[in-house]
Write an enzyme that holds these catalytic residues in place. Structure first.
Site, PDB file in Angstrom:
ATOM      1  CG  ASP A 358      30.600  27.531  23.556  1.00 32.35           C
ATOM      2  OD1 ASP A 358      31.369  27.065  24.414  1.00 32.35           O
ATOM      3  OD2 ASP A 358      30.424  28.752  23.393  1.00 32.35           O
ATOM      4  CE  LYS A 716      32.730  43.967  43.757  1.00 32.52           C
ATOM      5  NZ  LYS A 716      33.300  45.249  43.417  1.00 32.52           N
TER       6      LYS A 716
END
Length: 1228
Positions: A358, A716
């Site tokens: 993984d 942002k």
């Protein structure tokens, strides 16, 4: 109906509600609940029926060797009972069957205990499910047990809630909805969810793309919504995982070692049967001898001899020795942070051929990190800084000198210098000849590494001028030598001249104000400023980590001169003219403007401390948004500290939920406080309003009032939207207009980040007036976010773990393929794979080539769903012939399928993972390896091995240990087999010659279980060979003993048999009469069964003889039997020393190389001495004390086994060299 539920994400909400027969305003009616319960069942996960204790006990005896031993014990018991007619039976006569049964009972008890404690993965899955749910029924909202939730129920979810079932979103009441589903899908970031239906083309898409579906047990981290339940219990995605785990439990999970032992048992049983029948038939003519009394008793007597032969042939101590060896191996692995849950998995590691890993949390840190950022430091030049790492220290360097990796390893600037001819150095994290004082793998990549490390340590000891940055030694240019092993410290003057380091400047004030205050996450620290809790979206947390870990604190704000047209409507931001008085101020960690030392941060040191702290990553990221009804609602009372409001709002939510990497820990974190560094930035202002993120704007803004009572808007968001709304940009000198040329330059920087799979954000701000606060609708926000001043941008990613690239290279050296299997997108997966050597830097970029695999394809990236659609033949072809593969967008079923196909191809598969979605594959793999710190309990319980440090590097150490254990196992199995061959040969020769049996069954048991057990166990401590990780992995079907090895030990075993029988015969025929016994001839000895027909046969009565002179061949043989047993024991001790190496002489590998073996042989001899000289023990085992002369004779008959084995080793080693030479010639 099934179609609608299965593809609910492609249907309008109204259609889904219609098919489920539910009204979204009223919910289900109470009177229809019973019908729905009958139709759909309860919302709970099934649990596999547990085996009863009786079934578990029976399973422990389902082994061929055990069955043979049970049969031998039963026959021995029956034969002993039949002897009651001939003699008085005592308890010691039953010692053989009793000992065998006792051993088997103990083995069964251990097996049952292990099995009872192993299978907990399903219970862990159940614990993931939320226990309560807010549901609408009969028009009223109520809280119910989630177990009684049914398909069609309308549920409400908000920040901190776990989804109680799979549900289709009906309506979102906040501006955005984010869900943390990494534990299910493997995605590294929280996912945005929407209510709109998806196109029909998405009907068979992977679960990661189902943006309007909430999955059971995933957590809401931002926003509020209502949804309709479409699946419950085992029909949910997590239910499918549970079903896969149950299926894996029912599969044959025998390890390669168990298969080999079973095969060995089958072969041994056939050999034993043949030998026993042969011995019994050979003695058929003696069945009617007078000594037996009748033909029947003669038949039973030789049957008993055959049983004794079976006892001698079976290595009774083998299971115990194997278990002990594996247990000792697990202890060594624990010291290397690998916790073994299933003993047999230790040996299986040694033959691992493929590691399916993984990505998130295993190969990477599972912590989004800022790795690159850019600012306008000069008037017309955009400067980019990139993260670099040396050891435990991180730096930001100007990236014009660096490569375009995710984050710059040392190759980026060192190779740059080398290419320019300024220095000869090679210190990349993944390149040959590199050296790092803390690097666990340097020995594998440089033959001179140890010498270099010593030189480095000596240099450090002689230098007291190391910089704070962690530099080891400053080496002047004149000291450089023209070779690849030159060590260059980062503090070197050459680097200072060549590389521009980032240093925090007061002109960056607004950039960091935006990072921290336009941010709804938070981090909490202990008294040592170590992070112990964090709340929020992973992207926002990355911004806070950036500021906190580099200890960036507010200093000055600059009187920036603004363009005239801007000044008409705004007032310049004024300087506070106050220096930071914090004891952790900027000057403590960073240089002044006159000092170009680089910023440093020991991030990894924090990581180490976090292991011992209560590190819970709660996902109440945007808890402050819970209950917001409209964009721009007053988040906090004007004039109230942002930090205090944020902390108080979170107060009753911090234990609501946690992400998939939550580490359960009982440490008390009641003393944790918000980060001092982050708080210092938030205390610079007071928050007035939050303008939340929307998909249309792709921005988030916050309005604050600073200490000068000036109102500032910080923004942002997506770089393209920020840049579009910007009219100016901030430099270190002033504020200038942002022209198209500079906008294109910013776009190019952002695009380059995107190519490296970085998640990009940009930041801007502007000054507001008080009238700008009179905003009433969404259009006002669009107007407010225009004419912004561009501050900078940054890129974040979940970076690779330290040294993981080297660990993967070492796997390749060892012949092990490493595949990445992740739920993340292809760009991120591919970028990380290149960074850590799973893919090469210049390969795997062409996605079209990746999906049209042909015979020549060597490097591939595959989407999980597309790989699933391939035919089985094509899947096998890809997995068999492709050395490096990255699988992205995979679901749990894909991971399990990949593991299954690899196993069908004969590969030995190790699967690593940390999430719930990894559990089925962990169960199916030959070796399941889970993360111990950030892994879910489901993954841990489904695994065979747990990594205490969550580090892929530990897997490599575990594989090395597994290979060493297998080699040692081969050594002690060869030792035990040769010993048993000797015992079989002894009994066979005795039967063939027709002489009395020289060894009693109880003596053979003593040798097999005790005397041989200690040296065999000590052989498990043999140190690993130096090239153990440079050899290709063995095939899991390789035999423990091949034909040549068996022939070799037949020769040794034959000598053992001859020696033990010869000294037995020697006592009757030639031994000096020190014990006053009568010497006889060989005819009398070989025809002892006819003794009763010899009228004038007379011998001296010795030991426990009866008046019958024929008892000389039974009770009178006790001294001869003792000599025979002693020769057998001493030969076994010499044989144990021979087993130190398969090919190397004792002169090359002396016994003291393994002192445990020396002590074990001495211990075994002492135990043998005890049974000779302690009367009660001597009586049980049928032996007598030996004199010094007796021991001399024993030594003379035993020592030749050393000489014989040395001769065999000499010829075997010569043959091995010839074979290697032949192979080399063929290769050349």
């Amino acid at each position: 109906m099934e179609e609608v539920i299965k593809n609910a994400h492609t249907y309008d909400v109204e259609d889904v509600l219609k098919f489920l027969d539910v009204n979204k305003d009223n919910g289900l009616k109470n009177e229809e609940l019973d019908d729905r319960r009958l139709k759909y069942g309860l919302n709970e996960l099934e649990v596999e029926k547990k085996k009863s204790i009786f079934e578990l006990i029976l399973n422990q005896f389902d082994d061929l060797l055990v069955k043979i031993l049970l049969l031998a014990a039963f026959i021995s018991f029956v034969l002993t009972l039949l002897d009651m007619k001939h003699k008085k039976i005592e308890i010691c006569d039953f010692i053989e069957p009793l000992v065998i049964v006792l051993i088997l009972i103990l083995n069964a008890a251990v097996g049952v205990w292990q099995e009872c404690n192993a299978e907990k993965s399903l219970e862990a899955l159940k614990e993931l499910q939320p226990t309560k749910a807010k549901v609408l029924r009969d028009g009223k909202w109520e809280i119910i047990d989630s177990k009684y939730l049914y398909v069609g129920d309308i549920i409400e979810l908000s920040v901190g809630n776990k989804t109680p079932a799979d549900a289709r979103i009906i309506k979102i009441y906040s501006t955005s909805l984010k869900v943390e589903q990494s534990m299910l899908t493997g995605e590294s970031c929280s996912v945005d969810k929407y209510a709109e239906k998806m196109e029909d083309s998405y009907k068979n898409c992977e679960i990661q793309l189902k943006k309007n579906i909430l999955f059971s047990s995933t957590a809401i981290v931002c926003g509020r919504c209502i949804a309709v339940v479409i699946n419950i219990g085992m029909k949910t995605e997590i239910g499918h995982i549970q079903h896969a785990v149950i299926e894996s439990n029912s599969e044959d999970t025998q390890t390669p070692l168990q298969i080999k032992i079973d095969l060995f048992g089958q072969q041994l049983s056939k050999i034993i049967f043949v030998i026993c029948v042969t011995v019994w038939i050979i003695n058929f003519k003696h069945f009617s001898d007078p000594i037996h009394g009748s033909f029947l008793y003669g038949c039973l007597y030789y049957f008993k001899i055959s049983v004794a032969l079976a006892v001698a042939a079976i290595p009774e101590g083998l299971p115990a020795v194997i278990t002990t060896c594996l247990a000792l191996g697990t202890r060594r692995m624990v010291k290397k942070n690998a916790i073994v849950r299933k003993l047999q998995s230790v040996e299986t590691l040694g033959c691992t051929t493929v590691i399916c890993s993984d990505k998130t949390g295993t190969l990477t840190t599972n912590q989004m990190t800022t790795t690159v950022f850019h600012l306008f430091r000069e008037s017309d030049s955009l400067t980019e800084y990139q993260l670099c790492q040396k050891g435990d220290t991180y730096y930001f360097y100007e990236s014009s000198n660096l490569t375009n990796d995710i984050y710059a390893g040392e190759s980026s600037f060192f190779n740059k210098l080398k290419d320019e001819g300024n220095v000869e150095a090679l210190t990349d994290d993944g390149e040959e000849g590199s050296i790092d004082e803390a690097d666990p793998y340097s020995d594998y990549f440089s033959s001179d590494s140890k010498k270099m490390k010593n030189d480095l340590n000596n240099n450090n000891n002689n230098n007291n001028n190391s910089s704070r940055s962690g530099a080891k030694r400053n080496i002047p240019l004149k000291e450089m030598k023209s070779n690849e092993n030159t060590i260059i410290s980062r503090g070197s003057k050459i680097l200072e001249d060549k590389i521009n380091k980032y240093c925090y400047s007061e002109y960056d004030y607004n950039f960091y104000m935006c990072l921290v205050n336009c941010n709804e996450a938070n981090i909490f620290c202990n008294d040592n400023s170590q992070i112990v809790k964090k709340f929020g979206d992973s992207t926002e947390l990355a911004l806070l980590h950036f500021v906190h870990n580099f200890d960036i604190l507010p200093t000055f704000s600059k009187n920036n001169k603004m363009p005239a047209e801007y000044e008409k409507n705004t007032t310049p931001v004024q300087s506070s003219n106050k220096k930071d008085k914090s004891p952790r101020g900027i000057n403590k960690f960073f240089s002044s403007k006159n000092d170009n030392s680089h910023i440093t941060s020991t991030l990894n040191e924090n990581d180490k401390n976090l292991k011992n702290a209560n590190h819970s990553n709660y996902t109440t990221a945007q808890a402050t948004t819970n209950g917001y009804e409209a964009i721009g609602e007053n988040t906090f009372e004007h004039g109230t500290s942002f930090e205090n409001c944020f902390h108080s709002k979170l107060g009753n939510k911090i234990n609501t939920t946690s992400t998939h990497n939550n580490n359960n820990n009982n440490n008390n974190n009641s003393n944790s406080v918000p980060s001092e560094c982050i708080s210092s930035w938030r205390n610079e202002c007071k928050q007035i309003k939050i303008i939340e993120f929307t998909r249309e704007r792709k921005l988030m803004s916050v309005i604050v009032e600073n200490k000068k009572k000036e109102i500032i808007l910080y923004c942002k968001g997506a770089p393209e939207n920020i840049i579009k709304n910007c009219k100016y940009y901030l430099t270190k000198n002033d504020i200038r207009p942002l022209n198209e040329t500079l906008k294109n330059e910013i776009h190019n920087k952002i695009q380059n980040m995107g190519k490296r799979a970085l998640r990009t954000l940009s930041f801007a701000y502007k000054k507001l007036s008080s009238k700008d606060l009179n905003i009433k609708n969404t259009d006002d926000y669009y107007k407010l976010e225009q004419d912004l001043i561009y501050l900078g941008g940054l890129g974040i990613i979940d970076p690779p773990r330290k040294y993981v690239g080297r660990a993967i290279r070492l796997c390749h050296m060892a012949g092990i393929r490493v595949f990445m299997i992740t739920g993340d997108n292809i760009n991120t997966a591919r970028a990380i794979a290149k960074e850590i050597n799973i893919l090469n830097k210049n390969e795997g970029d062409d996605e079209k080539d990746n999906y049209t695999n042909n015979k020549n394809t060597q490097i591939c990236c595959y989407n999980g769903r597309e790989f699933e659609d391939f035919s089985l033949e094509k899947q096998k072809h890809i997995l068999k012939n492709t050395p490096r593969i990255v699988f992205c967008r995979t679901e749990p079923k894909h991971k399990k399928q990949i593991v299954k196909v690899l196993k069908d191809l004969g590969e030995t598969v190790a699967m690593t993972g940390d999430g719930v979605n990894d559990a089925p594959a962990l169960k199916s793999a030959d070796i399941g390896i889970a993360m111990g710190i950030n892994g879910t309990e489901v993954a841990k319980e489904a695994s065979d091995i747990v990594l205490a440090d969550d580090n892929f590097n530990t897997i490599v150490e575990a594989i090395k240990e597994g290979r060493c254990i297998y080699n040692n196992m081969k050594a002690f199995i060869r030792y035990l087999i040769s010993s048993n061959i000797g015992e079989v040969a002894s009994i066979f020769i005795t039967a063939l010659l027709g002489i009395p049996d020289s060894l009693a069954p109880v003596q053979l048991l003593w040798v097999n279980l005790v005397t041989d057990g200690l040296p065999a166990t000590a052989l498990g401590f043999n140190p690993p060979e130096h090239d153990v990780m440079k050899c290709k992995p063995r095939h899991k079907n390789d035999n423990l003993i091949n034909g040549l090895t068996l022939l070799r030990y037949i020769i040794i075993g034959t000598y053992v048999g001859i020696a033990t029988v010869s000294i037995f015969v020697y006592w009757f025929l030639f031994y000096p009469d020190s014990d006053m016994h009568t010497l006889i001839n060989f005819y009398q000895l070989s025809h002892y069964n006819q003794c009763k027909a010899w009228n004038n046969f007379r011998v001296n009565k010795v030991y426990d003889m009866s008046e019958d002179h024929c008892s000389y061949f039974s009770a009178g043989k006790i001294k001869a039997s003792t000599l025979s047993l002693s020769v057998l024991v001493l030969i076994e001790m010499f044989n144990a020393l021979n087993a130190l190496s398969e090919y190397n002489s004792l002169f090359e590998i002396p016994p003291w190389r393994n002192m445990y073996l020396v002590l074990a042989t001495i211990g075994s001899l002492l135990l043998h001495v005890l049974i000779l000289y302690i009367p009660p023990l001597a009586r049980i085992f049928g032996v007598v004390p030996l004199s010094a002369y007796d021991w001399f004779l024993v030594f003379l008959w035993s020592f030749p086994v050393i000489i014989l084995d040395e001769i065999i080793k000499f010829y075997a080693k010569r043959k091995l060299k010839e074979e290697q030479r032949t192979k080399k010639i063929k290769i050349d």
